[in-house]
Design an enzyme around this catalytic site. Structure first.
Site: not given
Length: 331
Positions: A54-57, A105, A110, A219
Site C-alpha cells: 500500500g502507498s503511504g509508506h 511484507k 499482500d 497502516h
C-alpha cells in the site's frame, strides 16, 4: 485536515508522476498501471527484485528502485495491497531470464496477492521465489492473528538481497540471503500521534495529548500499550529492550532509526543517540546506523527501531553501492 493534494482519488497517481519527473535517470513509472521500474531493466544476467504494498509508506517501496536494490515496485492505493496484475506486469518487465524475487511484507492482502501473482508469472515462464517479512515484535505469534507484520526489516532485505543480485548471484542464492536477513531482523514502533489518510481526512485512532502508543503498525493501527508521554531516553529503553528480548544478537547489528513521517530529523538523531546508549549498555555492537524517514505511515509522528544481526558477508552486501531515489552510497 490540510493536505498538499488535489483529490484523494488521484493522490497515488499524482505522486508517481512527480517521482518519475524527479528521477528520470533511475526509474520509469507507468502511472495508470501502477508499476515503477528501474530504467535499465531488464538487466542481462541479473536476478530481479520486486516488492510493493500500500502507498503511504514512502519512500518504501518505489523510492528504493534502482541499481543495488529493487528492479520494480508495485504501489497500491493508500494502505491497500497492490493487485496481482500489477505484479505480473512488473515481473515480466524486469525478468532477464534469471528469475524474480518477490519481497513481501506479512499482511494478509499482500501475501495473498503476491502468491497469486507468483503463480500467474510462473505460468508465463517467469521463475519466482518469495521472501516474507515478519519483523515487528509488537505482534505476538500466538496463532490468533496473521502473525508478525513486515516493517523496517524490509529495507534491510531489499538492500542486502539487492546487492547480491547486482553481483550476479543466482535466484536460489539471492533468496537465501534475503531469508537470512529477514530471519535476523526485528522492529518495534512508537507513535506520538496517529496518521490521517487522504480519503478519511481524520486520524486513524484517538491519541490524547500527553500520551503515546507503543507497538504501533505502519497502516495506522494503534499500539499494544498506551502510556503517558515519555522522554526520548525512556522510549529508547522500552523499544530496544522489547527488540532485544526477541532477537538476542551475538554478533554486530545494523541499526535503523526510522521516522514515521512527521518527526523532524533533529528529534530522530537525538533518539538515535539514546538507542546507541541502550545498545552499548546491553553490550550490543552496532556495525552501521541509518537514520531518517524510510518506512513511514503518512503524517504519523513517531519512530521505529529495527535491528538486523549481520556477519561479514551481510555487512559487505549492505556496504555495496546503491543508487535509488531514497538511498544511495558508493557511486
Amino acid at each position: 485536515m490540510k493536505m498538499l493534494i488535489n483529490v484523494p482519488e488521484r493522490v497515488v497517481a499524482d505522486a508517481l508522476r512527480g517521482m518519475a519527473a524527479a528521477h528520470p535517470e533511475l526509474l520509469v513509472a507507468d502511472v495508470e498501471r501502477r508499476i515503477v521500474i528501474r530504467r535499465d531493466a531488464p538487466v542481462a544476467g541479473k536476478v530481479a527484485l520486486l516488492s510493493g504494498g500500500g502507498s503511504g509508506h514512502e519512500p518504501l517501496h518505489a523510492g528504493f528502485v534502482g541499481p543495488g536494490m529493487l528492479d520494480a515496485a508495485c504501489p497500491g492505493e493508500v494502505f491497500t495491497s497492490p493487485v496481482p496484475d500489477q505484479m505480473v506486469r512488473a515481473a515480466a518487465a524486469v525478468d532477464s531470464g534469471e528469475g524474480v524475487l518477490f519481497v513481501v511484507k506479512n499482511y494478509t492482502g499482500d501475501v495473498l496477492n503476491f502468491a497469486m501473482a507468483a503463480e500467474l508469472a510462473e505460468d508465463e515462464g517467469v521463475q519466482v521465489s518469495t521472501v516474507v517479512l515478519r519483523d515487528d515484535v509488537a505482534v505476538s505469534e500466538d496463532g490468533e492473528s496473521a502473525g508478525r507484520r513486515g516493517t523496517g526489516g524490509t529495507l534491510f532485505v531489499e538492500k542486502i538481497a539487492g546487492a547480491a543480485a547486482e553481483e550476479g548471484a543466482p535466484l536460489v542464492r539471492v533468496a537465501s540471503v534475503a531469508r537470512r536477513v529477514a530471519e535476523s531482523s526485528r522492529s518495534f514502533g512508537v507513535a506520538l500521534s496517529a496518521c490521517t489518510t487522504p480519503a478519511k481526512g481524520t486520524p486513524t485512532f484517538d491519541l490524547p495529548p500527553g500520551e503515546l502508543e507503543l507497538g504501533i503498525g505502519i497502516h495506522g493501527e494503534p499500539g499494544r500499550e498506551r502510556r503517558p508521554m515519555m522522554t526520548s531516553g525512556e522510549i529508547a529503553d522500552a523499544a530496544v529492550e522489547t527488540v532485544l528480548t526477541d532477537l538476542r544478537p551475538d554478533s554486530p547489528v545494523l541499526l535503523l532509526v526510522n521516522g514515521m513521517g512527521a518527526t523532524p530529523l533533529l528529534e530522530l538523531y537525538g533518539f538515535a543517540a539514546e538507542v546507541h546508549r541502550v545498545l552499548a549498555e546491553r553490550r550490543v555492537a552496532v556495525a552501521r546506523t541509518l537514520v531518517g524517514n524510510y518506512v513511514t505511515s503518512l503524517d504519523m509522528a513517531g519512530c521505529s527501531v529495527t535491528l538486523c544481526q549481520v556477519d561479514e558477508e551481510l555487512l559487505r552486501l549492505w556496504d555495496a553501492p546503491v543508487r535509488t531515489a531514497a538511498l544511495r552510497w558508493g557511486r
